[in-house]
Design an enzyme around this catalytic site. Structure first.
Site, PDB file in Angstrom:
ATOM      1  N   ASP A 176       0.199  -0.977   0.201  1.00 50.01           N
ATOM      2  CA  ASP A 176      -0.032   0.125  -0.123  1.00 50.01           C
ATOM      3  C   ASP A 176       1.108   1.912   0.211  1.00 50.01           C
ATOM      4  O   ASP A 176       1.975   1.357   1.112  1.00 50.01           O
ATOM      5  CB  ASP A 176      -1.046  -0.371   1.504  1.00 50.01           C
ATOM      6  CG  ASP A 176      -2.335   0.838   1.071  1.00 50.01           C
ATOM      7  OD1 ASP A 176      -2.174   1.785   0.518  1.00 50.01           O
ATOM      8  OD2 ASP A 176      -3.421   0.290   1.420  1.00 50.01           O
TER       9      ASP A 176
ATOM     10  N   ASP B 221      -2.613   4.456  -3.022  1.00 51.61           N
ATOM     11  CA  ASP B 221      -3.355   5.611  -1.477  1.00 51.61           C
ATOM     12  C   ASP B 221      -4.179   6.933  -1.883  1.00 51.61           C
ATOM     13  O   ASP B 221      -3.329   7.590  -2.851  1.00 51.61           O
ATOM     14  CB  ASP B 221      -2.896   5.457   0.012  1.00 51.61           C
ATOM     15  CG  ASP B 221      -3.893   6.211   0.995  1.00 51.61           C
ATOM     16  OD1 ASP B 221      -4.736   5.480   1.163  1.00 51.61           O
ATOM     17  OD2 ASP B 221      -3.770   7.476   1.067  1.00 51.61           O
TER      18      ASP B 221
ATOM     19  N   GLU C 154      -6.584   4.008  -5.109  1.00 45.99           N
ATOM     20  CA  GLU C 154      -8.091   4.510  -4.402  1.00 45.99           C
ATOM     21  C   GLU C 154      -8.860   5.544  -5.443  1.00 45.99           C
ATOM     22  O   GLU C 154      -7.724   6.719  -5.048  1.00 45.99           O
ATOM     23  CB  GLU C 154      -7.644   4.170  -3.130  1.00 45.99           C
ATOM     24  CG  GLU C 154      -8.843   4.353  -2.047  1.00 45.99           C
ATOM     25  CD  GLU C 154      -8.625   5.135  -0.922  1.00 45.99           C
ATOM     26  OE1 GLU C 154      -9.892   5.048  -0.398  1.00 45.99           O
ATOM     27  OE2 GLU C 154      -7.491   5.413  -1.166  1.00 45.99           O
TER      28      GLU C 154
ATOM     29  N   HIS D 132     -10.769  -1.632   5.208  1.00 49.99           N
ATOM     30  CA  HIS D 132     -10.183  -1.003   6.224  1.00 49.99           C
ATOM     31  C   HIS D 132     -10.893   0.113   6.413  1.00 49.99           C
ATOM     32  O   HIS D 132     -10.878   0.527   8.141  1.00 49.99           O
ATOM     33  CB  HIS D 132      -8.729  -1.062   6.725  1.00 49.99           C
ATOM     34  CG  HIS D 132      -7.860  -0.315   6.343  1.00 49.99           C
ATOM     35  ND1 HIS D 132      -8.057  -0.586   4.348  1.00 49.99           N
ATOM     36  CD2 HIS D 132      -7.851   1.365   6.215  1.00 49.99           C
ATOM     37  CE1 HIS D 132      -8.080   0.877   3.985  1.00 49.99           C
ATOM     38  NE2 HIS D 132      -7.770   1.937   4.688  1.00 49.99           N
ATOM     39  N   ASP D 133     -11.755   0.523   6.390  1.00 50.52           N
ATOM     40  CA  ASP D 133     -12.199   2.202   6.034  1.00 50.52           C
ATOM     41  C   ASP D 133     -14.196   1.933   6.136  1.00 50.52           C
ATOM     42  O   ASP D 133     -14.789   3.035   6.001  1.00 50.52           O
ATOM     43  CB  ASP D 133     -12.045   2.810   5.186  1.00 50.52           C
ATOM     44  CG  ASP D 133     -10.530   3.576   4.661  1.00 50.52           C
ATOM     45  OD1 ASP D 133      -9.830   3.359   6.024  1.00 50.52           O
ATOM     46  OD2 ASP D 133      -9.900   3.739   3.603  1.00 50.52           O
TER      47      ASP D 133
END
Ligand code: GLC
Ligand code: CA
Length: 549
Positions: free
Chosen positions: A96, A197, A248, A322-323
Site C-alpha cells: 500500500d 492510496d 484508490e 479497513h475504512d
C-alpha cells in the site's frame, strides 16, 4: 503476465490480523503465521495496508519512512521471510503506497519546516488570505479546515487528511522521482502488486474557495493526474508485466476511470471507486443515519459495470475494507440470516465483472463492533466527528449512534481466530477490543465446515479460476428496476452466467422471463432451488449462480 481477471485479492490490515508477541498489536510475523489459512482460501494476492515507519496518527497512512518497517510490525527480515513463505504458497504480495501525503515526521517535511527551500517545495505551502485566515475554505476529510498555519513561516500547509499528513506537491518533478524510487525499491524486494492510496487527489487544480462544496472539485481527478500516473507507470511498476496495481479513487468520475484503468492507457490495472458505498449517506455526508437505498446501490453498480466494460476498463469489486463498516451488518442481517446474507453478498460481488477483494474477516462473516462507549473507538476520524457532531448540536447519545454505524473501526476490530480470549488474536491486551461475538464467529469453527461462510468464499475464489465467463464475461443487468432482487447476466463466447440475489428477508418470486432449461446451478447459499418455467422462488437472502455452456 498475471491474469488479474482470474485472481482474487485478500486484504490484510496487519495491526488487527494476528499478534505473535503479545503486545496487542498485529505484526508481520502474524501474517506469516496465517499464510496456510490464506492459502486455504485460495486467493492469489495479499494486499497489506501500510507497515512502514509511522507515528500512527492514521494507523500507518502517515508514513515517516517508506524504506523501513515500523518496529511495531517487525523488521525487514520479517518482511523478507513473509515474502519467501508467501511465494512458496503461490501467493503474491501487494503493498500500500501512500503518496498523496507523508507523515509530518517525514524528514522531507521536517527539512521544509526548518526552512530548506528544496523540501518546502515538496509540499504545498501558501500564504493566508489578507485577513490572515486559511488560503481556501477546503475541508479536511477528517474534519476541520484543510490548512494548518505555521507561525514561524507565516504560511499554511495543505493537509487533505490529518494535520499530521501534509500533502505532497506532485507538480514538483523531484517529488515524482522520489516516489518512483520508492516503488522500485519494493519491486526489487519481489513485490508484485501495489495499491495507491487516494491517488486521484495528487494533482491539485486551483487553490480557490469552494462555495458549492468542501473543496474536492479543486483537487479530485486534477488536470495532470493521467500524466502523473503514466509517468509513474513508465518509471516504475510498468517495467514488470507481472505487477498488478490498483488505485484508490476518491469521489472520482467514471470517465476518469476509463483512463486510470483502461486496458491500453498505461496507468493502472484497476480502480476502487466508492459511489456504491455511499448509499447510506446523505449525498457525500457520511455522518448521518440514512437507510441503505437499494435502488441507488443497483443503479450505481450497474452503471459502473456496464460503463467500464464498454470502455474496456477494469474494476476492483468489493463491499468493504479497513475504512468501511462490515457488509453483513450494513447490507445483510447479522442476526437471523447471518450466514445466508453474508453468502448472498459474497455471490453478488464475486459474480460481477472485476477483480474481487476480500477484506480480512469478511470471509468469516465478521460483524460491526458492539462498542457502547466512545472511548472504545480508536479511529481519529470517528473521534473528530464525535466532537464535530456535538458542536452541531447533537446529543452525546445521537453522536455515538452515528459513530457506531459509520465508524471505520467497525472494520478494524481484531480477526476472530477461535473461541479463546480475544478471539485468539493476542495473548496480551488488543489495541482495540475484539467483538464479543467471537465465540460464534471465528475461523476455527468455519475452516472445516462445508456449510460455512469461509467455505463459500473458497468456492467463489475457485470458480473464478475454473469458469471463464466469471472472469471474462460482459455484463448485462436483468430486471434493473426490481425493488428487491439484484440480478445480472454475464456472457463469454458460448457461455452464460446468471446471478440472482434476493437482497432482503422476504421471500420473492422472480420472473427471469427466460428459458432456464439447460442451466445448471453452479453455486447457491441454499441446498435446494425452486426454479420453474423461468420463475425462481427466492428464499430470504437467497443467491444463485446459474451456468450454461
Ligand atoms: C485512504 C485509506 C485510509 C486513510 C486515507 C488517508 O482512504 O484507505 O485509511 O486514512 O487514505 O491516507
Ligand atoms: Ca505484535
Amino acid at each position: 503476465m498475471t491474469d488479474f481477471r482470474k485472481s482474487t485479492v485478500y486484504q490484510i490490515y496487519p495491526r488487527s490480523f494476528y499478534d505473535t508477541n503479545g503486545d496487542g498489536f498485529g505484526d508481520l510475523r502474524g501474517v506469516t503465521a496465517k499464510l496456510d489459512y490464506i492459502k486455504e482460501l485460495g486467493v492469489d494476492y495479499i494486499w497489506m495496508t501500510p507497515f512502514f515507519v509511522s507515528p500512527q496518527y492514521d494507523n500507518g497512512y502517515d508514513v515517516e519512512d517508506y524504506y523501513n518497517i515500523d518496529p511495531r510490525y517487525g523488521t525487514m527480515e520479517d518482511f523478507e521471510e513473509l515474502s519467501r513463505e508467501a511465494e512458496k504458497r503461490g501467493i503474491k504480495l501487494m503493498l500500500d503506497m501512500v503518496f498523496n501525503h507523508t507523515s509530518s515526521n517525514h524528514e522531507w517535511f521536517q527539512k521544509a519546516l526548518a526552512g530548506d527551500e528544496k523540501y518546502k517545495n515538496f509540499y504545498i505551502f501558501k500564504k493566508g488570505k489578507e485577513d490572515g485566515s486559511a488560503p481556501t475554505n477546503w475541508e479536511s476529510k477528517f474534519g476541520g479546515n484543510a490548512w494548518e498555519y505555521v507561525p514561524e513561516m507565516d504560511e499554511y500547509y495543505l493537509h487533505l487528511f490529518h494535520v499530521k499528513q501534509p500533502d505532497l506537491n506532485w507538480d514538483n518533478p523531484e517529488v515524482r522521482e522520489e516516489v518512483k524510487k520508492i516503488v522500485r525499491f519494493w519491486m526489487n524486494k519481489g513485490v508484485k502488486g501495489f495499491r495507491f492510496d487516494v491517488v486521484n487527489l495528487i494533482s491539485k487544480d486551483k487553490y480557490e474557495d469552494d462555495y458549492e462544496g468542501d473543496g474536492r472539485r479543486f483537487y479530485t481527478d486534477g488536470p495532470n493526474i493521467h500524466k502523473y500516473l503514466k509517468e509513474l507507470n513508465e518509471g516504475s511498476f510498468g517495467q514488470d508485466a507481472e505487477i498488478i496495481t490498483v488505485g484508490e479513487m476518491s469521489s472520482t468520475s467514471m470517465e476518469n476511470c476509463f483512463g486510470y484503468a483502461g486496458a491500453d492507457s498505461n496507468e493502472l490495472s484497476m480502480v476502487f471507486s466508492f459511489h456504491h458505498l455511499k448509499v447510506d449517506f446523505m449525498g457525500n455526508e457520511k455522518w448521518v443515519l440514512v437507510p441503505v437505498d437499494f435502488m441507488k446501490l443497483k443503479n450505481i453498480l450497474f452503471d459502473w459495470q456496464v460503463g467500464m466494460s464498454e470502455n474496456n476498463a477494469w474494476n476492483a469489486v468489493f463491499w468493504c475494507n479497513h475504512d468501511q463498516p462490515r457488509p453483513v451488518s450494513r447490507f445483510g442481517d447479522e442476526e437471523k440470516y447471518w450466514k445466508e446474507s453474508a453468502k448472498m453478498l459474497a455471490t453478488l460481488v464475486h459474480g460481477l465483472r472485476g477483480t474481487p477483494y476480500i477484506y480480512q474477516g469478511e470471509e468469516l462473516g465478521m460483524t460491526n463492533t458492539d462498542f457502547t462507549k466512545i472511548d472504545q473507538f480508536k479511529d481519529v476520524e470517528s473521534l473528530n466527528y464525535y466532537e464535530i457532531l456535538q458542536q452541531k448540536g447533537l446529543s452525546k447519545e445521537d453522536a455515538l449512534r452515528i459513530i457506531q454505524i459509520h465508524s471505520r473501526d467497525n472494520g478494524r476490530t481484531p480477526v476472530q481466530w477461535n473461541s479463546e480470549e480475544h478471539g485468539g488474536f493476542t495473548t496480551g491486551t488488543p489495541w482495540i477490543e475484539v467483538n464479543n461475538n467471537y465465540k460464534k464467529v471465528n475461523a476455527e469453527s468455519q475452516i472445516h465446515d462445508e456449510a460455512s461462510i469461509f467455505s463459500y468464499y473458497k468456492k467463489l475464489v475457485q470458480l473464478r479460476k475454473e469458469v471463464d465467463v466469471i472472469a471474462y464475461g460482459d455484463i448485462k443487468p436483468l430486471d434493473a428496476k426490481h425493488p428487491s432482487v439484484f440480478a445480472y447476466e454475464r456472457t463469454y463466447e458460448n457461455e452464460k452466467l446468471i446471478v440472482v440475489c434476493n437482497f432482503y428477508k422476504n421471500e420473492v418470486v422472480w420472473d427471469s422471463k427466460m428459458n432456464l432449461e439447460g442451466y445448471e446451478t453452479l453455486l447457491s447459499n441454499y441446498s435446494e432451488q425452486n426454479i420453474e418455467n423461468g420463475k425462481i422462488t427466492l428464499k430470504p437472502y437467497e443467491a444463485i449462480m446459474l451456468h450454461l455452456q
